[in-house]
Design an enzyme around this catalytic site. Structure first.
Site, PDB file in Angstrom:
ATOM      1  N   ARG A  59       0.854  -1.356   0.016  1.00  0.00           N
ATOM      2  CA  ARG A  59      -0.136  -0.255  -0.040  1.00  0.00           C
ATOM      3  C   ARG A  59       0.849   1.231   0.017  1.00  0.00           C
ATOM      4  O   ARG A  59       0.523   2.365  -0.400  1.00  0.00           O
ATOM      5  CB  ARG A  59      -0.927   0.140   1.180  1.00  0.00           C
ATOM      6  N   TYR A 112     -17.070  14.491 -16.044  1.00  0.00           N
ATOM      7  CA  TYR A 112     -17.440  12.972 -15.804  1.00  0.00           C
ATOM      8  C   TYR A 112     -18.389  13.081 -14.589  1.00  0.00           C
ATOM      9  O   TYR A 112     -18.134  13.537 -13.534  1.00  0.00           O
ATOM     10  CB  TYR A 112     -16.100  12.512 -15.370  1.00  0.00           C
ATOM     11  N   ASP A 184      -8.219  16.825 -15.661  1.00  0.00           N
ATOM     12  CA  ASP A 184      -8.385  15.560 -16.126  1.00  0.00           C
ATOM     13  C   ASP A 184      -8.153  15.356 -17.523  1.00  0.00           C
ATOM     14  O   ASP A 184      -8.701  15.800 -18.399  1.00  0.00           O
ATOM     15  CB  ASP A 184      -9.854  15.221 -15.718  1.00  0.00           C
ATOM     16  N   LYS A 209      -9.080   4.102 -19.373  1.00  0.00           N
ATOM     17  CA  LYS A 209      -9.328   4.456 -20.677  1.00  0.00           C
ATOM     18  C   LYS A 209      -8.154   4.299 -21.480  1.00  0.00           C
ATOM     19  O   LYS A 209      -7.676   3.349 -21.889  1.00  0.00           O
ATOM     20  CB  LYS A 209     -10.099   5.878 -20.750  1.00  0.00           C
TER      21      LYS A 209
HETATM   22  C1  PLP Z   1     -14.077   7.198 -16.685  1.00  0.00           C
HETATM   23  C2  PLP Z   1     -13.502   8.598 -16.245  1.00  0.00           C
HETATM   24  C3  PLP Z   1     -13.266   8.899 -14.959  1.00  0.00           C
HETATM   25  C4  PLP Z   1     -13.368   8.003 -13.621  1.00  0.00           C
HETATM   26  O1  PLP Z   1     -12.478   6.700 -13.806  1.00  0.00           O
HETATM   27  P1  PLP Z   1     -12.893   5.331 -13.202  1.00  0.00           P
HETATM   28  O2  PLP Z   1     -11.512   4.675 -13.710  1.00  0.00           O
HETATM   29  O3  PLP Z   1     -13.839   4.739 -14.063  1.00  0.00           O
HETATM   30  O4  PLP Z   1     -12.785   5.454 -11.825  1.00  0.00           O
HETATM   31  C5  PLP Z   1     -12.969  10.185 -14.626  1.00  0.00           C
HETATM   32  N1  PLP Z   1     -12.816  11.020 -15.760  1.00  0.00           N
HETATM   33  C6  PLP Z   1     -12.961  10.812 -16.921  1.00  0.00           C
HETATM   34  C7  PLP Z   1     -13.101  11.588 -18.099  1.00  0.00           C
HETATM   35  C8  PLP Z   1     -13.332   9.610 -17.442  1.00  0.00           C
HETATM   36  O5  PLP Z   1     -13.813   9.236 -18.687  1.00  0.00           O
END
Ligand code: PLP
Length: 394
Positions: A59, A112, A184, A209
């Site tokens: 961790r 998101y 992000d 992603k």
């Molecule tokens: C999918 C997504 C998230 C969240 O990510 P997870 O891995 O599903 O927790 C945050 N921001 C964007 C732009 C996303 O497409």
């Protein structure tokens, strides 16, 4: 390792985060262990005091995780990175580390869904207030900033409208007001957009992603710019506990090697598909950063190396047309998420946002005919023929 910064991004993707390993292994081994033996009581003491470098407990840090983190940090031109169990774990770690009760956040509206919900439900319990704005208009950002604004949080291009924000301009607004800019960068990846180079202080990703890219891992990451911030974040992440595990780190690191070539193909395919859709009689409008009709086309041209793999478009027939399209596509998979090698298609009004009701959907910018397409790396003509036969059924 020190020469890696001189390489082009395509080469960095292949070599980033790779060190020397036992037996001359070319890729980092998977250290699937929760804990690490001390050589002696003194050794254990020195590790805990931070006098000696080494691993204690997964961790806190793990060599397989650290290799992947170094790779993403190198690609984003950051100092170091912190692997997290999901994109949401990464986003939560950022807010929990940076904010105190009484602080204010300015957040882009097309963000998101769970990020907005995290701010408006969980964090508001701790007296953290958020103003949501359309950040593509810089006046909105300036007007939303208050004396207690600590963080400006921008997702660009945003979900699901692909609304695009000028990061350099927003970083100036943030810094002139004593706030930090958090970006992000999930939709673009460091291959197409590098927020830290445009003035952002922190970058987050859902590595689920494009970074992993193969739709087989849920993971996230936080990238920071300096040692001091890194050490504060590392301590908080250790307490929050939302860390990534060694096996998922290994898979993400493997995915990164093809990131540049994938982003190039996603962008090429999506450009052709966006043009095809824009000319289609059953399509009302298309939003894609590579189209001249894109509302923030100039900013996109300046900020992105290529337009990426995400397209949203509006069908003329509304809800019913969306349903027919969803039930008729064969190659594009009917699923949420994005950024994998396979094309994924989604119709929010009939699926993810059905229970919201039409009015609530529209105020969130989700019209009845809105379709989101994550363009994969298949042959573009195959993707288009599949869309064509499905659009013909409407
Ligand atoms: C999918 C997504 C998230 C969240 O990510 P997870 O891995 O599903 O927790 C945050 N921001 C964007 C732009 C996303 O497409």
């Amino acid at each position: 390792m020190s020469e890696i910064n001189n390489l082009k991004i395509e080469s960095k993707c292949v070599h980033a985060g790779i060190g020397e390993y036992e037996f001359g292994a070319v890729v980092p081994p998977i250290y699937q262990t929760s804990t690490f033996k001390f050589e002696s009581a003194e050794h254990g003491g020195a590790l805990f005091k931070g006098e000696e470098k080494g691993y204690i407990y997964t961790r806190m840090q793990n060599p397989t995780v650290e290799a992947m983190e170094n790779a993403v940090a190198e690609l984003e031109n950051g100092y170091k990175a912190l692997g997290c169990a999901s994109g949401m774990a990464a986003i939560h770690t950022v807010f929990a580390t940076l904010l105190n009760a009484g602080d204010h956040v300015v957040c882009s509206k097309s963000v998101y869904g769970p990020t907005a919900t995290l701010l408006s439900t969980v964090l508001s319990k701790f007296n953290i207030e958020t103003t949501f704005i359309n950040a593509s208009n810089l006046e909105n950002v300036k007007n939303a900033v208050k004396e207690n604004t600590k963080v400006i949080y921008i997702e660009t291009p945003g979900n699901p409208t692909l609304e695009t924000t000028d990061l350099k301009a927003v970083s100036e607004i943030a810094h002139n007001n004593g706030a930090l800019l958090v970006v992000d960068n999930t939709f673009m990846s460091p291959v197409l957009q590098q927020p830290l180079m445009l003035g952002a202080d922190i970058v987050v990703h859902s590595m689920t992603k494009f970074l992993n890219g193969h739709a087989d891992v849920v993971a996230g990451i936080v990238v920071v710019k300096d040692e001091e911030t890194y050490s504060i974040f590392r301590k908080t992440l250790n307490q929050l506990g939302g860390v990534i595990d060694p096996f998922n780190s290994f898979l993400v690191h493997r995915g990164l090697k093809t990131l540049a070539i994938r982003m190039e193909k996603h962008s090429k395919n999506a450009t052709k598909i966006a043009e095809y859709l824009e000319a289609h009689p059953k399509v009302d409008w298309v939003r894609y950063p590579g189209l001249k009709s894109f509302p923030q086309y100039e900013v996109a041209q300046k900020q992105h190396k290529a337009p990426g793999g995400m397209i949203s478009f509006e069908l003329k027939g509304g809800l019913e047309a969306g349903r027919i399209l969803m039930n008729s596509v064969k190659l594009s998979q009917l699923a949420v998420s994005l950024g994998g090698v396979e094309s994924l298609i989604q119709h929010p009004a009939s699926m993810t946002h059905l229970s919201m009701g039409k009015e609530a959907r529209e105020s969130a910018g989700i019209t009845d005919g809105l379709v989101r397409l994550s363009v994969g790396i298949e042959d573009v003509d195959d993707i288009i023929s599949d869309l064509e036969q499905a659009l013909n059924k409407i």
